[in-house]
Design an enzyme around this catalytic site. Structure first.
Site, PDB file in Angstrom:
ATOM      1  N   GLY A 219       0.879  -1.048   0.078  1.00 55.75           N
ATOM      2  CA  GLY A 219       0.202  -0.022  -0.073  1.00 55.75           C
ATOM      3  C   GLY A 219       0.789   1.144   0.024  1.00 55.75           C
ATOM      4  O   GLY A 219       2.086   0.994  -0.268  1.00 55.75           O
ATOM      5  N   ASN A 220       0.410   2.355   0.182  1.00 57.31           N
ATOM      6  CA  ASN A 220       0.822   3.491   0.335  1.00 57.31           C
ATOM      7  C   ASN A 220       0.398   4.451   1.312  1.00 57.31           C
ATOM      8  O   ASN A 220      -0.637   4.071   2.215  1.00 57.31           O
ATOM      9  CB  ASN A 220       0.804   4.409  -0.939  1.00 57.31           C
ATOM     10  CG  ASN A 220      -0.499   4.433  -1.491  1.00 57.31           C
ATOM     11  OD1 ASN A 220      -1.343   5.209  -0.786  1.00 57.31           O
ATOM     12  ND2 ASN A 220      -0.590   4.193  -2.616  1.00 57.31           N
ATOM     13  N   ALA A 221       0.922   5.801   1.628  1.00 58.44           N
ATOM     14  CA  ALA A 221       0.528   6.575   2.741  1.00 58.44           C
ATOM     15  C   ALA A 221      -0.716   7.757   2.445  1.00 58.44           C
ATOM     16  O   ALA A 221      -0.933   8.351   3.322  1.00 58.44           O
ATOM     17  CB  ALA A 221       1.652   7.411   3.032  1.00 58.44           C
ATOM     18  N   ALA A 287      -4.304   7.629  -4.890  1.00 63.10           N
ATOM     19  CA  ALA A 287      -3.194   7.027  -5.138  1.00 63.10           C
ATOM     20  C   ALA A 287      -3.194   5.598  -5.297  1.00 63.10           C
ATOM     21  O   ALA A 287      -3.217   4.728  -4.333  1.00 63.10           O
ATOM     22  CB  ALA A 287      -2.298   7.339  -3.714  1.00 63.10           C
TER      23      ALA A 287
END
Length: 428
Positions: A219-221, A287
């Protein structure tokens, strides 16, 4: 062409009137008072008589640090019924009942709250709260239209649980959400102008999680805050808004917006593709993970086992934004649909974040792209943002992209500037 567009997002302490009318949501007004106090504002609470049936004056006095009055004949020697409205920088009425809105729309001044509103020249924000049937009643809708025509900001009510077992539009938005929207109005009185009536908007928001096994993921932030801010501004400007939300923080769903929850990039692509054909504006603010695991383990991967995470085979996820642009070229969605993308960039030895953003804008073929410089605690998960809005230049094919530099501001302010640029391009 680069245009600098400053953001007047910071402000000193404001003189805020919190008006409270007589509905069950009056208890939430206490949290709104606390929100404004925590922002450093001076708060004066003016309840109606009916509101005091739900929350006592002592509660509001303790939270605000100021006396609470309801009638025009109190503090007559100070001409209080005129002075309070004249001195206010902001008036927020939450909850705003159908009766309260009707009295303000008629220009009545039969209590301290309505008198203060009548004399005020500052922004006045009303957060409706009532049963669905009352909100949808033609008389209420006429009063809302009158208030907006008179320059008042009437927020869209939330959808959800009402008094008793009822559920539907008419729920008061959460106090901190109201507070943030109201502060945005002070900084930019045109932020919620009703220029998107009838416009159908589709927005993706948040990050995606690509499963490795039942408990792990890539995943990402991304928090989803910018996508939700874009939806907030669009909904308050009158648009019909649908959000396809990936993984987001515990964010308040923008009032009046429909939300579809997804988790992976493939799920987001399916949801966006299915709804883009009915949208006038499509914004890919999510995102999306660039890659996903080639396979997903059915059980948790163990350290030291033959299936441990020593190596990881990845496959590339589809480019949702490029796919939407291609679908427009192929006639699968309307040629008039505006498509907006986002780029989270870091500079390197070869180019700056803006250079990378312009290259992505030209590569993707979208109509507008918001480029953010990220990293080192910037943008992702934060309440503020900044960057560049990149859009088409002059109609001749050889012109450089039009670039608007957006200085640091809240994500609501950045969202408003993006919508201003969309409107400049399309009239939507």
């Amino acid at each position: 062409m680069i245009v600098n567009q400053t953001s007047e997002h910071s402000h000193t302490s404001l003189s805020v009137i919190v008006g409270v009318s007589g509905g069950i949501a009056a208890y939430k007004a206490a949290h709104l008072v606390r929100f404004f106090k925590e922002q450093g504002h001076d708060v004066r609470v003016i309840p109606t008589d009916a509101a005091l049936n739900f929350v006592g004056a002592a509660t509001f006095e303790a939270l605000s640090g100021n006396p609470v009055d309801t009638h025009v004949f109190e503090a007559v020697d100070e001409v209080q019924h005129v002075r309070l409205g004249q001195e206010a920088d902001l008036i927020v009425i939450a909850p705003a009942t159908a009766d309260c809105m009707a009295r303000i729309a008629q220009g009545r001044a039969d209590d301290l709250l309505t008198a203060s509103v009548l004399v005020a020249t500052c922004p006045v924000v009303l957060a409706p709260a009532m049963h669905t049937e009352m909100w949808l009643n033609p008389a209420t809708q006429d009063n809302v239209a009158t208030l907006r025509r008179h320059g008042k900001i009437v927020l869209e009510p939330a959808h959800g649980r009402l008094t008793g077992a009822d559920s539907g539009p008419g729920r008061m938005p959460e106090p901190a959400h109201i507070g943030r929207l109201a502060e945005a109005v002070v900084d930019n009185p045109e932020v919620f102008r009703r220029d998107l009536e009838g416009t159908r908007v589709l927005i993706s928001a948040g990050g995606t999680h690509e499963a490795l096994d039942p408990v792990r993921f890539l995943g990402n932030a991304s928090s989803g805050k910018q996508g939700f801010a874009l939806a907030d501004v669009a909904a308050q400007r009158g648009a019909e808004v649908t959000i396809v939300a990936g993984v987001t923080e515990d964010l308040d769903v923008p009032s009046g917006a429909d939300i579809i929850r997804v988790r992976s990039a493939l799920e987001m692509k399916e949801a966006m593709d299915a709804r883009a054909q009915d949208a006038d504006v499509v914004i890919m603010a999510a995102a999306v993970a660039d890659y996903r695991p080639a396979s997903v383990a059915e059980a948790k991967l163990k350290k030291g086992s033959e299936t441990a995470l020593d190596t990881l085979e990845l496959v590339e996820n589809p480019d949702i934004l490029a796919g939407l642009v291609q679908a427009r070229h192929d006639g699968q969605i309307s040629a008039s649909t505006a498509i907006v993308g986002f780029a989270a960039e870091t500079g390197d030895d070869s180019a700056s974040p803006l250079d990378h953003g312009i290259a992505k804008f030209q590569r993707k073929g979208c109509d507008l792209l918001m480029c953010n410089a990220v990293g080192d605690g910037k943008v992702f998960g934060q309440d503020h943002s900044q960057g560049w809005i990149i859009s088409r230049g002059e109609e001749d094919t050889g012109s450089a992209p039009h670039v608007v530099e957006v200085d640091a501001g809240t994500k609501l302010h950045v969202a408003a500037r993006i919508w201003d640029e969309i409107h400049r391009l399309t009239g939507a």
